[in-house]
Design a protein around this motif. Sequence first.
Motif, PDB file in Angstrom:
ATOM      1  N   GLU A   1      56.404 -79.911  90.041  1.00 19.52           N
ATOM      2  CA  GLU A   1      57.076 -81.144  90.448  1.00 19.52           C
ATOM      3  C   GLU A   1      56.928 -82.231  89.391  1.00 19.52           C
ATOM      4  OE1 GLU A   1      55.342 -81.960  94.270  1.00 19.52           O
ATOM      5  OE2 GLU A   1      56.575 -80.440  95.272  1.00 19.52           O
ATOM      6  N   THR A   2      55.732 -82.352  88.820  1.00 15.80           N
ATOM      7  CA  THR A   2      55.487 -83.357  87.789  1.00 15.80           C
ATOM      8  C   THR A   2      56.324 -83.074  86.549  1.00 15.80           C
ATOM      9  OG1 THR A   2      53.247 -83.714  88.596  1.00 15.80           O
ATOM     10  CG2 THR A   2      53.711 -84.427  86.346  1.00 15.80           C
ATOM     11  N   MET A   3      56.384 -81.821  86.146  1.00 14.91           N
ATOM     12  CA  MET A   3      57.173 -81.469  84.963  1.00 14.91           C
ATOM     13  C   MET A   3      58.652 -81.748  85.188  1.00 14.91           C
ATOM     14  SD  MET A   3      55.290 -78.062  83.528  1.00 14.91           S
ATOM     15  CE  MET A   3      56.416 -77.899  82.167  1.00 14.91           C
ATOM     16  N   GLN A   4      59.143 -81.469  86.380  1.00  7.74           N
ATOM     17  CA  GLN A   4      60.555 -81.725  86.662  1.00  7.74           C
ATOM     18  C   GLN A   4      60.874 -83.210  86.607  1.00  7.74           C
ATOM     19  OE1 GLN A   4      60.979 -79.652  90.407  1.00  7.74           O
ATOM     20  NE2 GLN A   4      61.914 -77.893  89.395  1.00  7.74           N
ATOM     21  N   LEU A   5      59.922 -84.045  86.999  1.00  9.78           N
ATOM     22  CA  LEU A   5      60.141 -85.485  86.967  1.00  9.78           C
ATOM     23  C   LEU A   5      59.996 -86.055  85.554  1.00  9.78           C
ATOM     24  CD1 LEU A   5      58.172 -86.556  90.171  1.00  9.78           C
ATOM     25  CD2 LEU A   5      60.658 -86.509  89.873  1.00  9.78           C
ATOM     26  N   ARG A   6      59.101 -85.482  84.770  1.00 16.89           N
ATOM     27  CA  ARG A   6      58.776 -86.041  83.459  1.00 16.89           C
ATOM     28  C   ARG A   6      59.648 -85.534  82.314  1.00 16.89           C
ATOM     29  NH1 ARG A   6      55.669 -90.409  84.437  1.00 16.89           N
ATOM     30  NH2 ARG A   6      54.059 -89.898  85.920  1.00 16.89           N
ATOM     31  N   LEU A   7      60.149 -84.314  82.427  1.00 12.67           N
ATOM     32  CA  LEU A   7      60.927 -83.757  81.334  1.00 12.67           C
ATOM     33  C   LEU A   7      62.346 -84.293  81.342  1.00 12.67           C
ATOM     34  CD1 LEU A   7      59.780 -80.029  81.363  1.00 12.67           C
ATOM     35  CD2 LEU A   7      59.090 -81.834  79.795  1.00 12.67           C
ATOM     36  N   GLU A   8      62.838 -84.601  80.177  1.00 13.18           N
ATOM     37  CA  GLU A   8      64.194 -85.106  80.038  1.00 13.18           C
ATOM     38  C   GLU A   8      65.147 -83.927  79.859  1.00 13.18           C
ATOM     39  OE1 GLU A   8      66.735 -87.797  76.892  1.00 13.18           O
ATOM     40  OE2 GLU A   8      64.568 -88.015  76.948  1.00 13.18           O
ATOM     41  N   LYS A   9      66.187 -83.915  80.650  1.00 15.71           N
ATOM     42  CA  LYS A   9      67.188 -82.857  80.533  1.00 15.71           C
ATOM     43  C   LYS A   9      68.250 -83.301  79.537  1.00 15.71           C
ATOM     44  CE  LYS A   9      66.418 -81.130  85.138  1.00 15.71           C
ATOM     45  NZ  LYS A   9      66.981 -80.770  86.427  1.00 15.71           N
ATOM     46  N   LYS A  10      68.547 -82.429  78.597  1.00 17.94           N
ATOM     47  CA  LYS A  10      69.548 -82.735  77.579  1.00 17.94           C
ATOM     48  C   LYS A  10      70.583 -81.631  77.534  1.00 17.94           C
ATOM     49  CE  LYS A  10      66.727 -85.534  74.568  1.00 17.94           C
ATOM     50  NZ  LYS A  10      66.496 -85.915  73.186  1.00 17.94           N
ATOM     51  N   CYS A  11      71.783 -82.012  77.169  1.00 16.91           N
ATOM     52  CA  CYS A  11      72.854 -81.027  77.019  1.00 16.91           C
ATOM     53  C   CYS A  11      72.617 -80.225  75.737  1.00 16.91           C
ATOM     54  CB  CYS A  11      74.207 -81.716  76.947  1.00 16.91           C
ATOM     55  SG  CYS A  11      74.688 -82.494  78.488  1.00 16.91           S
ATOM     56  N   ILE A  12      72.883 -78.956  75.833  1.00 11.20           N
ATOM     57  CA  ILE A  12      72.726 -78.076  74.679  1.00 11.20           C
ATOM     58  C   ILE A  12      74.112 -77.834  74.085  1.00 11.20           C
ATOM     59  CG2 ILE A  12      71.991 -75.784  73.909  1.00 11.20           C
ATOM     60  CD1 ILE A  12      70.099 -75.769  76.331  1.00 11.20           C
ATOM     61  N   PRO A  13      74.256 -77.997  72.781  1.00 13.12           N
ATOM     62  CA  PRO A  13      75.561 -77.746  72.157  1.00 13.12           C
ATOM     63  C   PRO A  13      75.999 -76.292  72.383  1.00 13.12           C
ATOM     64  CG  PRO A  13      74.046 -78.789  70.607  1.00 13.12           C
ATOM     65  CD  PRO A  13      73.256 -78.428  71.815  1.00 13.12           C
ATOM     66  N   SER A  14      77.265 -76.116  72.674  1.00  9.89           N
ATOM     67  CA  SER A  14      77.777 -74.771  72.977  1.00  9.89           C
ATOM     68  C   SER A  14      77.616 -73.821  71.795  1.00  9.89           C
ATOM     69  CB  SER A  14      79.228 -74.830  73.438  1.00  9.89           C
ATOM     70  OG  SER A  14      80.038 -75.412  72.443  1.00  9.89           O
ATOM     71  N   ASN A  15      77.694 -74.329  70.560  1.00 10.63           N
ATOM     72  CA  ASN A  15      77.518 -73.440  69.410  1.00 10.63           C
ATOM     73  C   ASN A  15      76.088 -72.904  69.325  1.00 10.63           C
ATOM     74  OD1 ASN A  15      76.455 -75.930  68.643  1.00 10.63           O
ATOM     75  ND2 ASN A  15      77.172 -75.773  66.526  1.00 10.63           N
ATOM     76  N   LEU A  16      75.116 -73.679  69.769  1.00 12.54           N
ATOM     77  CA  LEU A  16      73.740 -73.206  69.802  1.00 12.54           C
ATOM     78  C   LEU A  16      73.582 -72.114  70.862  1.00 12.54           C
ATOM     79  CD1 LEU A  16      70.783 -73.318  68.949  1.00 12.54           C
ATOM     80  CD2 LEU A  16      70.467 -75.224  70.548  1.00 12.54           C
ATOM     81  N   ILE A  17      74.186 -72.302  72.005  1.00 12.20           N
ATOM     82  CA  ILE A  17      74.156 -71.292  73.069  1.00 12.20           C
ATOM     83  C   ILE A  17      74.772 -69.993  72.567  1.00 12.20           C
ATOM     84  CG2 ILE A  17      75.017 -70.667  75.363  1.00 12.20           C
ATOM     85  CD1 ILE A  17      74.843 -73.680  76.053  1.00 12.20           C
ATOM     86  N   ASP A  18      75.930 -70.088  71.910  1.00 12.41           N
ATOM     87  CA  ASP A  18      76.606 -68.895  71.373  1.00 12.41           C
ATOM     88  C   ASP A  18      75.734 -68.188  70.337  1.00 12.41           C
ATOM     89  OD1 ASP A  18      78.795 -69.419  72.979  1.00 12.41           O
ATOM     90  OD2 ASP A  18      79.908 -70.471  71.392  1.00 12.41           O
ATOM     91  N   CYS A  19      75.077 -68.961  69.485  1.00 12.69           N
ATOM     92  CA  CYS A  19      74.201 -68.388  68.455  1.00 12.69           C
ATOM     93  C   CYS A  19      73.037 -67.630  69.103  1.00 12.69           C
ATOM     94  CB  CYS A  19      73.693 -69.506  67.555  1.00 12.69           C
ATOM     95  SG  CYS A  19      72.567 -68.952  66.266  1.00 12.69           S
ATOM     96  N   ILE A  20      72.441 -68.220  70.113  1.00 10.67           N
ATOM     97  CA  ILE A  20      71.316 -67.571  70.812  1.00 10.67           C
ATOM     98  C   ILE A  20      71.789 -66.288  71.481  1.00 10.67           C
ATOM     99  CG2 ILE A  20      69.696 -67.796  72.736  1.00 10.67           C
ATOM    100  CD1 ILE A  20      69.529 -70.817  71.974  1.00 10.67           C
ATOM    101  N   LYS A  21      72.940 -66.334  72.126  1.00 11.86           N
ATOM    102  CA  LYS A  21      73.486 -65.138  72.798  1.00 11.86           C
ATOM    103  C   LYS A  21      73.727 -64.015  71.790  1.00 11.86           C
ATOM    104  CE  LYS A  21      75.711 -67.321  76.773  1.00 11.86           C
ATOM    105  NZ  LYS A  21      76.998 -67.629  77.425  1.00 11.86           N
ATOM    106  N   GLN A  22      74.234 -64.354  70.636  1.00 14.89           N
ATOM    107  CA  GLN A  22      74.489 -63.338  69.605  1.00 14.89           C
ATOM    108  C   GLN A  22      73.185 -62.703  69.117  1.00 14.89           C
ATOM    109  OE1 GLN A  22      77.379 -61.992  68.565  1.00 14.89           O
ATOM    110  NE2 GLN A  22      78.305 -63.237  70.168  1.00 14.89           N
ATOM    111  N   LYS A  23      72.170 -63.538  68.961  1.00 17.48           N
ATOM    112  CA  LYS A  23      70.884 -62.997  68.509  1.00 17.48           C
ATOM    113  C   LYS A  23      70.242 -62.097  69.569  1.00 17.48           C
ATOM    114  CE  LYS A  23      69.851 -66.493  65.133  1.00 17.48           C
ATOM    115  NZ  LYS A  23      68.891 -67.380  64.519  1.00 17.48           N
ATOM    116  N   ILE A  24      70.420 -62.468  70.837  1.00 24.64           N
ATOM    117  CA  ILE A  24      69.894 -61.648  71.925  1.00 24.64           C
ATOM    118  C   ILE A  24      70.616 -60.309  71.960  1.00 24.64           C
ATOM    119  CG2 ILE A  24      69.737 -61.434  74.445  1.00 24.64           C
ATOM    120  CD1 ILE A  24      69.219 -64.466  74.522  1.00 24.64           C
ATOM    121  N   LYS A  25      71.903 -60.321  71.786  1.00 27.25           N
ATOM    122  CA  LYS A  25      72.686 -59.059  71.786  1.00 27.25           C
ATOM    123  C   LYS A  25      72.241 -58.142  70.663  1.00 27.25           C
ATOM    124  CE  LYS A  25      76.901 -60.800  73.928  1.00 27.25           C
ATOM    125  NZ  LYS A  25      78.320 -61.101  73.721  1.00 27.25           N
ATOM    126  N   GLY A  26      71.813 -58.731  69.557  1.00 24.70           N
ATOM    127  CA  GLY A  26      71.384 -57.940  68.408  1.00 24.70           C
ATOM    128  C   GLY A  26      70.019 -57.303  68.549  1.00 24.70           C
TER     129      GLY A  26
END
Length: 88
Positions: free
Chosen positions: A62-87
Amino acid sequence: MVSEAEKIQKKTSCEHQTDCMKLVQLIVDGQATDEQIVQFKQNMDKCLPCEKGYELEKCIKETMQLRLEKKCIPSNLIDCIKQKIKGL
């Protein structure tokens, strides 16, 4: 005559602490089945270390959920991570 406090006295050590804490993690993370939740609650009613462990983990989450800042992740970073996972 036995008092209510004596009836509810909980054990102060847990012989299955590793398994119980794994179950606590599943419950806190929302991944436990209904059966696992019922099983743990029955155990927690009798076991002080399990009760305290559950309360601590719940508070931490609960404390971590309140204290951590949520930020948007750029879609190109998501795509890059997905490609590396597939590999892998």
